[in-house]
Design a protein around this motif. Structure first.
Motif, PDB file in Angstrom:
ATOM      1  N   ASP A  30      10.575  -4.369  -0.949  1.00 21.71           N
ATOM      2  CA  ASP A  30      11.823  -4.886  -1.493  1.00 21.71           C
ATOM      3  C   ASP A  30      12.674  -3.716  -1.959  1.00 21.71           C
ATOM      4  OD1 ASP A  30      11.004  -7.520  -1.074  1.00 21.71           O
ATOM      5  OD2 ASP A  30       9.997  -7.612  -3.029  1.00 21.71           O
ATOM      6  N   GLY A  31      13.668  -3.364  -1.145  1.00 18.98           N
ATOM      7  CA  GLY A  31      14.581  -2.297  -1.508  1.00 18.98           C
ATOM      8  C   GLY A  31      14.105  -0.899  -1.178  1.00 18.98           C
ATOM      9  N   HIS A  32      12.959  -0.778  -0.491  1.00 20.00           N
ATOM     10  CA  HIS A  32      12.447   0.542  -0.134  1.00 20.00           C
ATOM     11  C   HIS A  32      11.549   0.398   1.083  1.00 20.00           C
ATOM     12  CE1 HIS A  32      12.184   4.753  -1.350  1.00 20.00           C
ATOM     13  NE2 HIS A  32      10.910   4.759  -0.972  1.00 20.00           N
ATOM     14  N   CYS A  33      11.365   1.490   1.833  1.00 15.26           N
ATOM     15  CA  CYS A  33      10.460   1.450   2.979  1.00 15.26           C
ATOM     16  C   CYS A  33       9.740   2.785   3.117  1.00 15.26           C
ATOM     17  CB  CYS A  33      11.215   1.104   4.273  1.00 15.26           C
ATOM     18  SG  CYS A  33      12.430   2.330   4.821  1.00 15.26           S
ATOM     19  N   LEU A  34       8.691   2.755   3.916  1.00 10.72           N
ATOM     20  CA  LEU A  34       7.889   3.954   4.189  1.00 10.72           C
ATOM     21  C   LEU A  34       7.861   4.181   5.691  1.00 10.72           C
ATOM     22  CD1 LEU A  34       4.484   5.015   2.729  1.00 10.72           C
ATOM     23  CD2 LEU A  34       4.719   4.785   5.198  1.00 10.72           C
ATOM     24  N   VAL A  35       8.048   5.439   6.091  1.00 12.66           N
ATOM     25  CA  VAL A  35       8.022   5.841   7.497  1.00 12.66           C
ATOM     26  C   VAL A  35       6.856   6.800   7.695  1.00 12.66           C
ATOM     27  CG1 VAL A  35       9.301   6.923   9.386  1.00 12.66           C
ATOM     28  CG2 VAL A  35      10.538   5.637   7.603  1.00 12.66           C
ATOM     29  N   THR A  56      15.837  -2.285   8.604  1.00 12.56           N
ATOM     30  CA  THR A  56      16.167  -2.234   7.184  1.00 12.56           C
ATOM     31  C   THR A  56      17.193  -1.149   6.919  1.00 12.56           C
ATOM     32  OG1 THR A  56      15.275  -1.850   4.957  1.00 12.56           O
ATOM     33  CG2 THR A  56      14.200  -0.683   6.760  1.00 12.56           C
ATOM     34  N   GLN A  57      18.028  -1.377   5.919  1.00 10.92           N
ATOM     35  CA  GLN A  57      18.987  -0.379   5.453  1.00 10.92           C
ATOM     36  C   GLN A  57      18.487   0.325   4.192  1.00 10.92           C
ATOM     37  OE1 GLN A  57      21.883   0.453   7.121  1.00 10.92           O
ATOM     38  NE2 GLN A  57      21.020  -0.900   8.694  1.00 10.92           N
ATOM     39  N   ASP A  58      17.273   0.046   3.779  1.00 14.64           N
ATOM     40  CA  ASP A  58      16.745   0.565   2.517  1.00 14.64           C
ATOM     41  C   ASP A  58      16.433   2.055   2.612  1.00 14.64           C
ATOM     42  OD1 ASP A  58      16.862  -1.984   1.444  1.00 14.64           O
ATOM     43  OD2 ASP A  58      14.776  -2.449   1.962  1.00 14.64           O
ATOM     44  N   PRO A  59      16.454   2.759   1.477  1.00 19.25           N
ATOM     45  CA  PRO A  59      15.990   4.157   1.460  1.00 19.25           C
ATOM     46  C   PRO A  59      14.503   4.233   1.783  1.00 19.25           C
ATOM     47  CG  PRO A  59      16.322   3.342  -0.780  1.00 19.25           C
ATOM     48  CD  PRO A  59      16.869   2.286   0.147  1.00 19.25           C
ATOM     49  N   TRP A  60      14.068   5.427   2.188  1.00 24.47           N
ATOM     50  CA  TRP A  60      12.698   5.572   2.650  1.00 24.47           C
ATOM     51  C   TRP A  60      11.954   6.697   1.951  1.00 24.47           C
ATOM     52  CZ3 TRP A  60      15.994   5.684   7.384  1.00 24.47           C
ATOM     53  CH2 TRP A  60      16.681   6.904   7.504  1.00 24.47           C
ATOM     54  N   THR A  61      10.650   6.551   1.972  1.00 25.84           N
ATOM     55  CA  THR A  61       9.709   7.635   1.720  1.00 25.84           C
ATOM     56  C   THR A  61       9.038   7.932   3.050  1.00 25.84           C
ATOM     57  OG1 THR A  61       9.288   7.023  -0.583  1.00 25.84           O
ATOM     58  CG2 THR A  61       7.570   8.289   0.543  1.00 25.84           C
ATOM     59  N   ASP A 130      -6.987  14.122  -2.181  1.00 32.73           N
ATOM     60  CA  ASP A 130      -7.985  13.095  -1.905  1.00 32.73           C
ATOM     61  C   ASP A 130      -7.332  11.737  -1.682  1.00 32.73           C
ATOM     62  OD1 ASP A 130     -10.551  11.776  -1.761  1.00 32.73           O
ATOM     63  OD2 ASP A 130     -10.275  11.173  -3.838  1.00 32.73           O
ATOM     64  N   ARG A 131      -6.516  11.310  -2.638  1.00 25.93           N
ATOM     65  CA  ARG A 131      -5.876  10.003  -2.517  1.00 25.93           C
ATOM     66  C   ARG A 131      -4.607   9.964  -3.331  1.00 25.93           C
ATOM     67  NH1 ARG A 131     -10.302   5.977  -4.208  1.00 25.93           N
ATOM     68  NH2 ARG A 131     -11.651   7.591  -3.331  1.00 25.93           N
ATOM     69  N   ALA A 132      -3.709   9.080  -2.918  1.00 30.06           N
ATOM     70  CA  ALA A 132      -2.471   8.813  -3.649  1.00 30.06           C
ATOM     71  C   ALA A 132      -2.087   7.372  -3.370  1.00 30.06           C
ATOM     72  CB  ALA A 132      -1.357   9.767  -3.215  1.00 30.06           C
ATOM     73  N   ALA A 133      -1.307   6.792  -4.265  1.00 30.19           N
ATOM     74  CA  ALA A 133      -0.819   5.426  -4.088  1.00 30.19           C
ATOM     75  C   ALA A 133       0.691   5.439  -4.268  1.00 30.19           C
ATOM     76  CB  ALA A 133      -1.477   4.479  -5.091  1.00 30.19           C
ATOM     77  N   LEU A 134       1.399   4.892  -3.305  1.00 31.99           N
ATOM     78  CA  LEU A 134       2.853   4.848  -3.339  1.00 31.99           C
ATOM     79  C   LEU A 134       3.326   3.415  -3.527  1.00 31.99           C
ATOM     80  CD1 LEU A 134       3.738   7.253  -0.382  1.00 31.99           C
ATOM     81  CD2 LEU A 134       3.313   7.819  -2.792  1.00 31.99           C
ATOM     82  N   ASP A 135       4.293   3.241  -4.412  1.00 33.11           N
ATOM     83  CA  ASP A 135       4.936   1.935  -4.605  1.00 33.11           C
ATOM     84  C   ASP A 135       6.121   1.869  -3.651  1.00 33.11           C
ATOM     85  OD1 ASP A 135       6.320  -0.311  -5.378  1.00 33.11           O
ATOM     86  OD2 ASP A 135       6.269   0.126  -7.518  1.00 33.11           O
ATOM     87  N   ILE A 136       5.985   1.040  -2.643  1.00 35.66           N
ATOM     88  CA  ILE A 136       7.037   0.893  -1.636  1.00 35.66           C
ATOM     89  C   ILE A 136       7.684  -0.478  -1.833  1.00 35.66           C
ATOM     90  CG2 ILE A 136       7.598   0.897   0.830  1.00 35.66           C
ATOM     91  CD1 ILE A 136       6.623   3.594  -0.279  1.00 35.66           C
ATOM     92  N   GLY A 137       8.666  -0.504  -2.718  1.00 39.00           N
ATOM     93  CA  GLY A 137       9.377  -1.751  -2.969  1.00 39.00           C
ATOM     94  C   GLY A 137       8.466  -2.875  -3.430  1.00 39.00           C
TER      95      GLY A 137
END
Length: 265
Positions: A30-35, A56-61, A130-137
């Protein structure tokens, strides 16, 4: 391969490209995306940007799965976004990015040489070990490094709410795995950990068609056999054992060569 988006889970898309049979994945929140991955040139990256904007027109990570040119040469077209990768991926791009560009330009057909030479090398600016967690919208996407395999910096993305695993080049469809700078003795354990720890029935390889767990398990068995044969060949001093590896001769020889380098070390 008509380069259209395929939705393989809830708002998780894959676009398979004729160029290098390469997959790019898109996770939309919601409002963001991941590429995931940006292709092999600014021109291919720009084409990818246009394709994303049909969804989508949303900003990306952005995330780079590993430090091979076809997965990150398009990074500049996605700035000023954050770009994530394993810490060794960044180190490898900084060390060899210009050399990769020169090598790719040299083996490219003349009509594509300028396209490669114009690439601006952009390394990721966000790293983990090792690991990371991203909040993508509002959706959590997990980034995991399970160990060495196709390279020493492969990462896997997990989208748990969609049951999707984005495996990068740890899984290959449509062609044998690539052992060019691989770690064949580690690869089976790394892929086994992916399949053991991450739930999900849909697996996206770095190249080729989307697969299921059964396909990945079969590839794991082939990689395990490759590692076993390579160890035996090293012990017995017989490179001819490559014939027991379930890949074409050139691929099998490269796998043994890389395994021998590991054993020598």
């Amino acid at each position: 391969m008509n380069e259209r988006w395929q939705e393989i889970g809830d708002r998780v898309y894959v676009r398979r490209h004729e160029s290098y049979d390469m997959n790019v994945s898109l996770v939309v929140g919601d409002g963001h995306c991941l590429v995931l991955d940006t292709r092999m040139s600014h021109r291919e990256g720009a084409d990818l940007v246009r394709a994303i904007r049909t969804i989508t027109q949303d900003p990306w990570t952005v995330v780079n799965s590993h430090a091979h040119f076809d997965h990150y040469f398009g990074n500049a077209m996605f700035l000023p976004a954050e770009i994530w990768a394993h810490v060794r991926c960044v180190e490898e791009i900084q060390r060899s990015g210009t050399e990769q560009r020169a090598a790719v330009a040299e083996f490219s057909p003349p009509e594509r040489r300028e396209e490669v030479e114009e690439v601006q090398i952009v390394a990721p600016d966000q790293t983990f070990t090792d690991r990371a967690a991203l909040d993508i919208g509002g959706r959590t996407v997990h980034l995991r490094h399970f160990g060495r395999g196709h390279t020493d910096n492969d990462i896997v993305l997990h989208v748990p709410d969609a049951g999707v695993i984005l495996a990068g080049d740890l899984v290959e469809e449509g062609a044998p795995p690539s052992f060019g700078d691989s770690y064949p003795l580690d690869w089976p354990g790394t892929l086994a950990a992916v399949l053991h720890e991450l739930p999900g029935e849909v697996i996206v390889p770095g190249h080729g068609a989307v697969v299921g767990r059964a396909y990945a398990e079969t590839q794991l068995a082939d990689l395990a056999l490759t590692a076993e044969v390579a160890r035996r060949a090293y012990t017995e001093g017989l490179r001819q054992h490559f014939r027991e590896i379930p890949y074409p001769e050139e691929v099998a020889r490269k796998a043994i060569e890389r395994a021998f380098l590991q054993l020598d070390a």
